[in-house]
Design a protein around this motif. Structure first.
Motif, PDB file in Angstrom:
ATOM      1  N   CYS A 294       7.233   2.655   2.057  1.00 46.69           N
ATOM      2  CA  CYS A 294       7.664   3.804   2.264  1.00 46.69           C
ATOM      3  C   CYS A 294       6.586   4.791   3.067  1.00 46.69           C
ATOM      4  O   CYS A 294       6.335   5.707   3.193  1.00 46.69           O
ATOM      5  CB  CYS A 294       7.559   4.058   1.115  1.00 46.69           C
ATOM      6  N   PHE A 295       6.665   4.614   4.105  1.00 45.20           N
ATOM      7  CA  PHE A 295       5.923   5.256   5.326  1.00 45.20           C
ATOM      8  C   PHE A 295       6.497   6.481   5.508  1.00 45.20           C
ATOM      9  O   PHE A 295       7.572   6.584   6.215  1.00 45.20           O
ATOM     10  CB  PHE A 295       5.615   4.063   6.632  1.00 45.20           C
ATOM     11  N   THR A 296       5.673   7.518   5.126  1.00 44.79           N
ATOM     12  CA  THR A 296       5.735   8.832   5.931  1.00 44.79           C
ATOM     13  C   THR A 296       5.034   9.672   6.498  1.00 44.79           C
ATOM     14  O   THR A 296       5.020  10.950   6.433  1.00 44.79           O
ATOM     15  CB  THR A 296       6.086   9.722   4.545  1.00 44.79           C
ATOM     16  N   GLY A 297       3.880   8.480   7.216  1.00 46.35           N
ATOM     17  CA  GLY A 297       2.693   9.146   6.680  1.00 46.35           C
ATOM     18  C   GLY A 297       3.190   9.664   8.776  1.00 46.35           C
ATOM     19  O   GLY A 297       3.656  10.269   9.422  1.00 46.35           O
TER      20      GLY A 297
ATOM     21  N   ILE B  78       1.134  -1.051   0.228  1.00 49.16           N
ATOM     22  CA  ILE B  78       0.192   0.312  -0.594  1.00 49.16           C
ATOM     23  C   ILE B  78       0.846   1.044   0.133  1.00 49.16           C
ATOM     24  O   ILE B  78       2.099   0.969   0.264  1.00 49.16           O
ATOM     25  CB  ILE B  78      -0.533  -0.061   1.288  1.00 49.16           C
ATOM     26  N   HIS B  79      -0.045   2.053  -0.964  1.00 52.10           N
ATOM     27  CA  HIS B  79       1.115   3.252  -0.943  1.00 52.10           C
ATOM     28  C   HIS B  79       0.022   3.917  -0.642  1.00 52.10           C
ATOM     29  O   HIS B  79      -0.998   4.407  -0.931  1.00 52.10           O
ATOM     30  CB  HIS B  79       1.346   3.813  -2.555  1.00 52.10           C
ATOM     31  N   THR B  80       0.482   5.504   0.429  1.00 54.32           N
ATOM     32  CA  THR B  80      -0.187   6.254   0.533  1.00 54.32           C
ATOM     33  C   THR B  80       0.377   7.478   1.331  1.00 54.32           C
ATOM     34  O   THR B  80       1.406   7.380   1.903  1.00 54.32           O
ATOM     35  CB  THR B  80      -1.573   5.871   2.175  1.00 54.32           C
ATOM     36  N   ARG B  81      -0.574   8.427   0.205  1.00 51.01           N
ATOM     37  CA  ARG B  81       0.667  10.175   0.740  1.00 51.01           C
ATOM     38  C   ARG B  81      -0.474  11.212   0.498  1.00 51.01           C
ATOM     39  O   ARG B  81      -1.318  11.068   0.438  1.00 51.01           O
ATOM     40  CB  ARG B  81       1.383  10.526  -0.449  1.00 51.01           C
ATOM     41  N   ASP B  82      -0.020  11.998   1.628  1.00 50.13           N
ATOM     42  CA  ASP B  82      -1.142  13.225   2.107  1.00 50.13           C
ATOM     43  C   ASP B  82      -2.879  12.725   1.666  1.00 50.13           C
ATOM     44  O   ASP B  82      -3.849  13.146   1.834  1.00 50.13           O
ATOM     45  CB  ASP B  82      -0.886  14.219   1.217  1.00 50.13           C
TER      46      ASP B  82
ATOM     47  N   ILE C 261       5.011  -1.788   8.641  1.00 53.40           N
ATOM     48  CA  ILE C 261       5.203  -0.580   8.599  1.00 53.40           C
ATOM     49  C   ILE C 261       6.534  -0.493   7.564  1.00 53.40           C
ATOM     50  O   ILE C 261       7.564  -1.377   8.157  1.00 53.40           O
ATOM     51  CB  ILE C 261       5.634   0.279   9.051  1.00 53.40           C
ATOM     52  N   SER C 262       6.943  -0.167   6.239  1.00 58.56           N
ATOM     53  CA  SER C 262       7.963  -0.726   5.686  1.00 58.56           C
ATOM     54  C   SER C 262       8.245   1.212   5.944  1.00 58.56           C
ATOM     55  O   SER C 262       7.813   2.519   5.393  1.00 58.56           O
ATOM     56  CB  SER C 262       7.383  -1.331   3.881  1.00 58.56           C
ATOM     57  N   ILE C 263      10.088   1.220   6.099  1.00 60.02           N
ATOM     58  CA  ILE C 263      10.946   1.978   6.243  1.00 60.02           C
ATOM     59  C   ILE C 263      11.997   2.257   5.105  1.00 60.02           C
ATOM     60  O   ILE C 263      12.065   1.622   4.637  1.00 60.02           O
ATOM     61  CB  ILE C 263      10.682   2.601   7.105  1.00 60.02           C
TER      62      ILE C 263
END
Ligand SMILES: [Zn+2]
Ligand SMILES: [Zn+2]
Length: 269
Positions: free
Chosen positions: A157-160, A129-133, A175-177
């Motif tokens: 690519c967790f940035t949330g 899953i890709h999630t941004r804003d 959660i992948s970093i």
């Protein structure tokens, strides 16, 4: 020494066309023993699968990136499911919601995301899953889909926000970093990972060719650089790099359970 897994890379991209063998052997030399290369468009999927077929320690996912959601792919779970009978296809995605770029209308991103949830539920394969804003819609869409039956996956690519991390962990997701964690600007993310993401739910990735970690920032990223991210995350969690590798590699095999554990060892030999 425990090998690392790059849980998310794009080795089919033209950036790697000239030197893929070198990229894969440098990964091995850096102790990255397994890679998951990620599907983003159905018409390019044969190339993604072809990369996985070429190397014993590369597996792949099938999916339509949220940026591509408006390129009508039919939005039917069956289309994705049909590709999952191949032994190298081990996950559904990447899919999700990207309201930062909004390259596709949000309504179509959601329609595509829901079809991926359906495919994941029906195959038992995890989602990427890709999630941004898009915190609120990601949480509510996943909650409503989980009400139809269980499935699992990883927020890549967790940035949330910490709130997003906690909500996704509560729903059972990993959660992948990525290399973003090494950037000076990532103070909030560092704090979230340190305080809110348990070791048994963490994965590491490059998202290469994008997002090279420090000290490679701005250059092409590649799976070998997973180690830089892993070192940073180990520091945040207060564990050794060895303990971090052990945990994240075990987590990878727990989540992506279609990948045989022997796949990791082949590269090490
Ligand atoms: Zn992504
Ligand atoms: Zn990606």
């Amino acid at each position: 020494v425990t090998l690392l897994v790059d849980s998310h890379c794009h080795l089919d991209f033209p950036d790697f066309a000239e030197d893929l063998d070198g990229v894969v052997s440098r990964a091995g030399a850096a102790g990255v023993g397994l890679m998951l290369t990620i599907g983003t468009k159905l018409h390019a999927f044969p190339t993604v699968r072809g990369v996985a077929e070429r190397f014993p320690n590369i597996y792949c996912s099938v999916g339509v990136h949220p940026h591509e959601a408006e390129n009508d792919w039919g939005y039917a779970a069956e289309t994705l499911i049909a590709e999952t009978h191949h032994p190298k296809v081990v996950a559904i995605g990447e899919t999700g919601l990207d309201y930062f770029y909004d390259h596709s209308p949000r309504e179509l991103q959601q329609k595509s995301f829901r079809a991926h949830c359906d495919a994941s539920r029906r195959t038992g394969l995890p989602m990427v899953i890709h999630t941004r804003d898009a915190d609120d819609d990601t949480i509510s869409l996943l909650e409503s889909e989980l009400a139809h039956g269980p499935f699992t996956g990883v927020i890549h690519c967790f940035t949330g926000t910490r709130r997003l991390a906690e909500a996704c962990l509560a729903m059972g997701f990993y959660i992948s970093i990525s290399g973003i964690i090494t950037f000076k600007s990532a103070a909030d993310l560092k704090q979230t990972v340190a305080e809110a993401v348990p070791l048994e739910k963490l994965l590491v990735e490059t998202d290469s060719p994008y997002l090279a970690p420090i000290p490679h920032r701005g250059k092409r990223n590649e799976p070998a650089f997973t180690r830089k991210t892993a070192e940073c995350v180990a520091g945040l969690k207060g564990v050794s790099i060895e303990a971090l590798a052990e945990a994240t590699t075990a987590n990878f095999f727990t989540l992506f359970n279609k990948v045989p554990r022997t796949a990791l060892l082949e590269q090490a030999a």
